[in-house]
Design a protein around this motif. Sequence first.
Motif, PDB file in Angstrom:
ATOM      1  N   VAL A   1       9.259 -36.281 -50.082  1.00  0.00           N
ATOM      2  CA  VAL A   1      10.048 -36.507 -51.291  1.00  0.00           C
ATOM      3  C   VAL A   1      10.646 -35.177 -51.738  1.00  0.00           C
ATOM      4  O   VAL A   1      10.122 -34.103 -51.438  1.00  0.00           O
ATOM      5  N   ASP A   2      11.759 -35.233 -52.464  1.00  0.00           N
ATOM      6  CA  ASP A   2      12.413 -34.028 -52.979  1.00  0.00           C
ATOM      7  C   ASP A   2      11.906 -33.741 -54.381  1.00  0.00           C
ATOM      8  O   ASP A   2      12.244 -34.451 -55.339  1.00  0.00           O
ATOM      9  N   ILE A   3      11.076 -32.723 -54.500  1.00  0.00           N
ATOM     10  CA  ILE A   3      10.526 -32.343 -55.809  1.00  0.00           C
ATOM     11  C   ILE A   3      10.697 -30.839 -55.987  1.00  0.00           C
ATOM     12  O   ILE A   3      10.075 -30.049 -55.267  1.00  0.00           O
ATOM     13  N   ASN A   4      11.546 -30.459 -56.911  1.00  0.00           N
ATOM     14  CA  ASN A   4      11.815 -29.042 -57.169  1.00  0.00           C
ATOM     15  C   ASN A   4      11.017 -28.551 -58.374  1.00  0.00           C
ATOM     16  O   ASN A   4      11.551 -28.315 -59.453  1.00  0.00           O
ATOM     17  N   ILE A   5       9.719 -28.445 -58.170  1.00  0.00           N
ATOM     18  CA  ILE A   5       8.833 -27.952 -59.221  1.00  0.00           C
ATOM     19  C   ILE A   5       7.873 -26.947 -58.609  1.00  0.00           C
ATOM     20  O   ILE A   5       7.608 -26.992 -57.404  1.00  0.00           O
ATOM     21  N   PRO A   6       7.336 -26.020 -59.405  1.00  0.00           N
ATOM     22  CA  PRO A   6       6.358 -25.060 -58.867  1.00  0.00           C
ATOM     23  C   PRO A   6       5.038 -25.738 -58.544  1.00  0.00           C
ATOM     24  O   PRO A   6       4.751 -26.841 -59.011  1.00  0.00           O
ATOM     25  N   PHE A   7       4.231 -25.053 -57.750  1.00  0.00           N
ATOM     26  CA  PHE A   7       2.948 -25.606 -57.307  1.00  0.00           C
ATOM     27  C   PHE A   7       2.032 -25.909 -58.493  1.00  0.00           C
ATOM     28  O   PHE A   7       1.307 -26.906 -58.483  1.00  0.00           O
TER      29      PHE A   7
ATOM     30  N   GLY B   1      -0.246 -36.239 -63.264  1.00  0.00           N
ATOM     31  CA  GLY B   1       0.909 -37.096 -63.502  1.00  0.00           C
ATOM     32  C   GLY B   1       2.244 -36.492 -63.121  1.00  0.00           C
ATOM     33  O   GLY B   1       3.251 -37.169 -63.165  1.00  0.00           O
ATOM     34  N   MET B   2       2.297 -35.216 -62.717  1.00  0.00           N
ATOM     35  CA  MET B   2       3.570 -34.574 -62.468  1.00  0.00           C
ATOM     36  C   MET B   2       4.287 -35.163 -61.249  1.00  0.00           C
ATOM     37  O   MET B   2       5.503 -35.207 -61.209  1.00  0.00           O
ATOM     38  N   VAL B   3       3.568 -35.626 -60.252  1.00  0.00           N
ATOM     39  CA  VAL B   3       4.198 -36.151 -59.053  1.00  0.00           C
ATOM     40  C   VAL B   3       4.995 -37.411 -59.374  1.00  0.00           C
ATOM     41  O   VAL B   3       6.159 -37.508 -59.052  1.00  0.00           O
ATOM     42  N   LEU B   4       4.360 -38.357 -60.048  1.00  0.00           N
ATOM     43  CA  LEU B   4       5.053 -39.603 -60.377  1.00  0.00           C
ATOM     44  C   LEU B   4       6.207 -39.353 -61.327  1.00  0.00           C
ATOM     45  O   LEU B   4       7.284 -39.934 -61.183  1.00  0.00           O
ATOM     46  N   ASP B   5       6.052 -38.465 -62.303  1.00  0.00           N
ATOM     47  CA  ASP B   5       7.120 -38.189 -63.253  1.00  0.00           C
ATOM     48  C   ASP B   5       8.340 -37.585 -62.583  1.00  0.00           C
ATOM     49  O   ASP B   5       9.454 -37.685 -63.105  1.00  0.00           O
ATOM     50  N   SER B   6       8.149 -36.957 -61.416  1.00  0.00           N
ATOM     51  CA  SER B   6       9.230 -36.271 -60.746  1.00  0.00           C
ATOM     52  C   SER B   6       9.995 -37.148 -59.776  1.00  0.00           C
ATOM     53  O   SER B   6      11.019 -36.749 -59.231  1.00  0.00           O
TER      54      SER B   6
END
Length: 241
Positions: free
Chosen positions: A222-228, A235-240
């Motif tokens: 998946v394309d997720i442009n967030i820091p580790f 919950g950050m994965v689903l929100d992204s």
Amino acid sequence: MRWRRGLRGREVSSFKQLLETISGIVPCTGEKDGWRWNATKDGKFTTSSAYETIAKEKREEASCSAVEAAKVWNAPTTHKAQVTAWRSLKNRLATCDNLLKRKIQITDEERWCNACVMAEETVEHVLLHCPKTEQVWNFIQQWINIETVTPKGLSQHFLSFFHASKDKRWRNFLKGLWIGVVWSLWRCRNESRFQGKVWDVQKVVQEIKGRMWSWNSIFHIVDINIPFSSWCSQGMVLDSL
């Protein structure tokens, strides 16, 4: 143990499986080495016992459907993680109950789950129903904001986890995540049983999150442009997505 050349590819996982298989064998002292057929009580080979052994293996293989197999082997994970997941779905991991089925001698103390010491060790207990294992699954589900009922069987759990989303990309991520959790739990079991390491639920959860970050970078799930740090937040994965 030394090899004339380094192990390659599947040889590494095969060697680890061999070590798991023979780890519980207790040699008999004072007796001459010899051959024994484990499918009969007297140790002597018969064609009927050979037929029944092969038939039993076929029935066990059928317990993992072709659909589940396809989902495992095309998952965005490393090969050794796929092998562990595949063997777990076929009930082929070297848990104490499976070692006993192979006539491998283990002590009464070794038969118990090393994490909770509340039940005999089986594949489904280690990966699903052990209290510490349940904590890991609960933390992971909170992390990605999904809720699933824990079925009794591992195959049903895999399919229910996979179908927790209708989005194709998200399902692919869930498939890899399930395999990642199973692999981490099995690794933790081995480290606890053979190296004496303490079962740490939070450490296992963080290891799973880190592994999924790595696999996502390699396989582009998946394309997720967030820091580790944000990736590891609840919950950050689903929100992204």
